[in-house]
Motif scaffolding. Structure first.
Motif, mmCIF file in Angstrom:
data_model
loop_
_atom_site.group_PDB
_atom_site.id
_atom_site.type_symbol
_atom_site.label_atom_id
_atom_site.label_comp_id
_atom_site.label_asym_id
_atom_site.label_seq_id
_atom_site.Cartn_x
_atom_site.Cartn_y
_atom_site.Cartn_z
ATOM 1 N N UNK A 12 68.284 54.013 47.116
ATOM 2 C CA UNK A 12 69.678 53.668 47.394
ATOM 3 C C UNK A 12 69.766 52.288 47.996
ATOM 4 N N UNK A 13 68.838 51.987 48.889
ATOM 5 C CA UNK A 13 68.834 50.667 49.509
ATOM 6 C C UNK A 13 68.644 49.578 48.481
ATOM 7 N N UNK A 14 67.747 49.809 47.531
ATOM 8 C CA UNK A 14 67.490 48.813 46.493
ATOM 9 C C UNK A 14 68.735 48.608 45.644
ATOM 10 N N UNK A 15 69.469 49.694 45.361
ATOM 11 C CA UNK A 15 70.674 49.562 44.555
ATOM 12 C C UNK A 15 71.713 48.697 45.271
ATOM 13 N N UNK A 16 71.834 48.899 46.571
ATOM 14 C CA UNK A 16 72.799 48.111 47.332
ATOM 15 C C UNK A 16 72.452 46.634 47.251
ATOM 16 N N UNK A 17 71.162 46.339 47.435
ATOM 17 C CA UNK A 17 70.748 44.945 47.404
ATOM 18 C C UNK A 17 71.040 44.319 46.045
ATOM 19 N N UNK A 18 70.656 45.020 44.976
ATOM 20 C CA UNK A 18 70.772 44.436 43.647
ATOM 21 C C UNK A 18 72.233 44.233 43.250
ATOM 22 N N UNK A 19 73.109 45.123 43.720
ATOM 23 C CA UNK A 19 74.500 45.016 43.320
ATOM 24 C C UNK A 19 75.253 43.975 44.121
ATOM 25 N N UNK A 20 74.726 43.568 45.275
ATOM 26 C CA UNK A 20 75.495 42.711 46.166
ATOM 27 C C UNK A 20 74.992 41.285 46.245
ATOM 28 N N UNK A 21 73.779 41.026 45.858
ATOM 29 C CA UNK A 21 73.221 39.686 46.006
ATOM 30 C C UNK A 21 73.818 38.751 44.965
ATOM 31 N N UNK A 22 74.225 37.559 45.393
ATOM 32 C CA UNK A 22 74.850 36.643 44.447
ATOM 33 C C UNK A 22 73.879 36.162 43.394
ATOM 34 N N UNK B 288 68.635 38.404 52.154
ATOM 35 C CA UNK B 288 69.143 38.971 50.906
ATOM 36 C C UNK B 288 68.671 38.145 49.719
ATOM 37 N N UNK B 289 68.721 36.832 49.855
ATOM 38 C CA UNK B 289 68.222 35.948 48.797
ATOM 39 C C UNK B 289 66.721 36.128 48.606
ATOM 40 N N UNK B 290 66.000 36.291 49.706
ATOM 41 C CA UNK B 290 64.549 36.453 49.628
ATOM 42 C C UNK B 290 64.177 37.692 48.813
ATOM 43 N N UNK B 291 64.931 38.759 48.994
ATOM 44 C CA UNK B 291 64.615 40.004 48.289
ATOM 45 C C UNK B 291 64.930 39.923 46.805
ATOM 46 N N UNK B 292 65.692 38.935 46.396
ATOM 47 C CA UNK B 292 66.085 38.811 45.001
ATOM 48 C C UNK B 292 65.055 38.056 44.172
ATOM 49 N N UNK C 230 63.571 32.605 47.653
ATOM 50 C CA UNK C 230 64.532 31.706 47.028
ATOM 51 C C UNK C 230 65.356 32.486 46.021
ATOM 52 N N UNK C 231 66.653 32.462 46.128
ATOM 53 C CA UNK C 231 67.492 33.141 45.151
ATOM 54 C C UNK C 231 68.234 32.162 44.268
ATOM 55 N N UNK C 232 68.421 30.939 44.680
ATOM 56 C CA UNK C 232 69.096 29.929 43.877
ATOM 57 C C UNK C 232 68.475 28.585 44.126
ATOM 58 N N UNK C 233 68.235 27.817 43.068
ATOM 59 C CA UNK C 233 67.601 26.511 43.223
ATOM 60 C C UNK C 233 68.591 25.425 43.583
#
Length: 510
Positions: free
Chosen positions: A30-40, A257-261, A500-503
């Motif tokens: 469930x935690x993973x789903x929250x992260x994936x759905x919310x990270x830009x 949040x970006x790091x986890x993406x 890094x989530x965005x360059x």
């Protein structure tokens, strides 16, 4: 996982309306789903859901506890060096190496250990640290005989290896578990445990091991000291196995949040090291941090010799002076951590504290031989407040300068520099004290603190982590994501870097 105490105001409008997964969803999936759905995704402009858990305080204080246990062992021989020389029938340099082995071991092992921290995470690193720390304490229990000096060296080596798994963790643990406005304070608490261990290492051994002539009685006192440290290390190890957790289900900050993406297969440890080595502001900090902390290591290791030279028979007061240095530093660390969280003035605070460390060292050097112990207590406390208070400043400034690289890697390079300079300064100052006295030895350290102050002045303040968090907030305020892109990370934002989530993160030096 524990109750949440805060939900970030950086939530996207969609999350606020409840269209995304429920915040209370349990379990890792469930935690993973929250992260994936919310990270830009870098284009939509929506910010990630973040949450703070009460358990974060248990995690950081448990870390501080085992850091305390390990740091205590670093100085437990040095503060009663004259007694250990007599018991094991070895020279002063042999006892000094029982402290310096902590520094020497760190240098070759730091890179594989930081790689392990990046690949396996906080929990595996914590378990290995405590296993080695606990083993070292029990090996020392078996070494409380005059002819078993090599056994005590083996035990100290095991403890020193545990230290490699500990020193680089405060900033990483703070980033993984704490919010953007708490990271500096949390890092200070992590460093606080290490300092408390050193303080206890200064205070307790001179009390537990009196300077008696009967070798059997002395062996008994040393064995009691070793049993106490082994018992404490064992209890902490059990608590770590039960309580210590890798990370919270929902990230505590936009940066995390970006790091986890970032897909794990995109991260290259070697490439990360090379980016850090090309980061000029960070390399200047590595140099200045090493000079400051190396001086602290030398003063701590040789404190007994310096005090006994001017105040014979004052082993217990030598320990109390060491305690004063570290307790004052603990207060300085906490104040500096809170100050950074409030002001974000990383370079200015670091430079001022560094300069005051230099002034404190000079005052200590010129008042040590006045013949008044109360003066030494005051000057040593002033020195400790700034020199030890500098430790979390260096860690947090490094994370700001190197984001989005791994905190464990940047902290590891800082500590590696400190260990190298610590060995050089300890050996050099010891020889200078033997030949020319304590004043010359302390002036020697003051010269390098002056060099470090000048180097700190040349560090360019590029607060990358703060800018990443700020951009996420701006994106939340402007859902279209219309933030002007001015400049990216350059070499530090190459594809595949950790966290890094965005360059196209918005960065301009302050």
């Amino acid at each position: 996982m524990g109750d949440d105490t805060h939900i970030s105001h950086d939530m996207s409008a969609q999350d606020a309306k409840g269209d995304g997964p429920p915040l209370g969803a349990g379990g890792p999936d469930a935690g993973d789903q929250i992260e994936c759905s919310s990270i830009p995704n870098g284009e939509s402009g929506s910010a990630a859901t973040t949450r703070l858990y009460k358990k974060r305080w248990a995690i950081v204080f448990l870390f501080s506890s085992y850091s305390l246990s390990n740091a205590y062992q670093w100085i437990q021989y040095g503060i009663i060096s004259n007694i250990m020389m007599k018991f094991y029938n070895v020279d002063a340099m042999a006892v000094d190496w029982l402290s310096m082995v902590y520094m020497l071991t760190y240098i070759p092992f730091i890179f594989p250990v930081t790689w392990l921290l990046d690949k396996k995470g906080l929990r595996v690193t914590a378990l290995l640290a405590n296993a080695l720390n606990c083993a070292g304490t029990w090996i020392k229990v078996a070494s409380a005989q005059p002819d078993l000096f090599l056994v005590t060296v083996l035990g100290q080596f095991a403890s020193s290896l545990a230290q490699v798994f500990i020193l680089g963790m405060p900033s990483r643990l703070a980033s993984v578990w704490f919010g953007a406005d708490e990271v500096s304070t949390a890092c200070s608490i992590g460093v606080f445990g290490n300092q408390m261990g050193i303080a206890i290492g200064f205070l307790i051994p001179p009390i537990l091991v009196p300077n008696v002539d009967d070798m059997n009685e002395l062996a008994y006192h040393i064995r009691v000291m070793f049993y106490i440290s082994a018992g404490v290390a064992s209890v902490i190890f059990i608590l770590v196995i039960i309580v210590f957790q890798e990370r919270p289900e929902i990230p505590p900050s936009q940066a995390q949040a970006q790091a986890r993406n970032i897909p794990p297969d995109e991260y290259s440890y070697t490439a990360s090291i090379m980016r850090l080595l090309r980061n000029k502001p960070f390399m200047l900090l590595v140099l200045s941090y090493g000079l400051n902390v190396g001086c602290f290591y030398a003063v701590s290791t040789l404190l007994n010799r310096m005090i006994i030279e001017h105040y014979p028979g004052e082993e217990v007061n030598a320990g109390r002076i060491g305690l004063t240095i570290v307790v004052a530093g603990m207060v300085g660390s906490l104040i500096c951590g809170i100050w950074l969280d409030k002001t974000k003035t990383y370079k200015q605070t670091t430079l001022v504290v560094y300069l005051l460390s230099l002034i404190g060292m000079l005052v200590y050097a010129f008042t040590l031989n006045l013949g008044h112990l109360w003066v030494v207590f005051i000057t040593a406390g002033g020195l400790g407040f700034f020199m030890t208070g500098y430790l979390p400043l260096g860690f947090e400034f490094a994370v700001e300068l190197t984001y989005p690289e791994s905190e464990g890697t940047s902290s590891g390079l800082l500590n590696c520099s400190a260990q190298i300079f610590g060995i050089i300064f300890t050996i050099s100052q010891g020889k200078i004290i033997d030949k020319w006295g304590t004043l010359a030895g302390n002036i020697f350290l003051s010269i390098f603190l002056l060099i470090g102050t000048v180097v700190t002045g040349f560090i360019k303040s590029d607060l990358r982590r703060q800018k990443a968090n700020l951009k996420a907030k701006v994106q939340t305020a402007s859902p279209t994501g219309s933030v002007t892109s001015v400049q990216d990370y350059g070499a530090t934002a190459c594809s595949g870097a950790h966290k890094r989530a965005s360059l196209d993160i918005n960065l301009q030096p302050h």
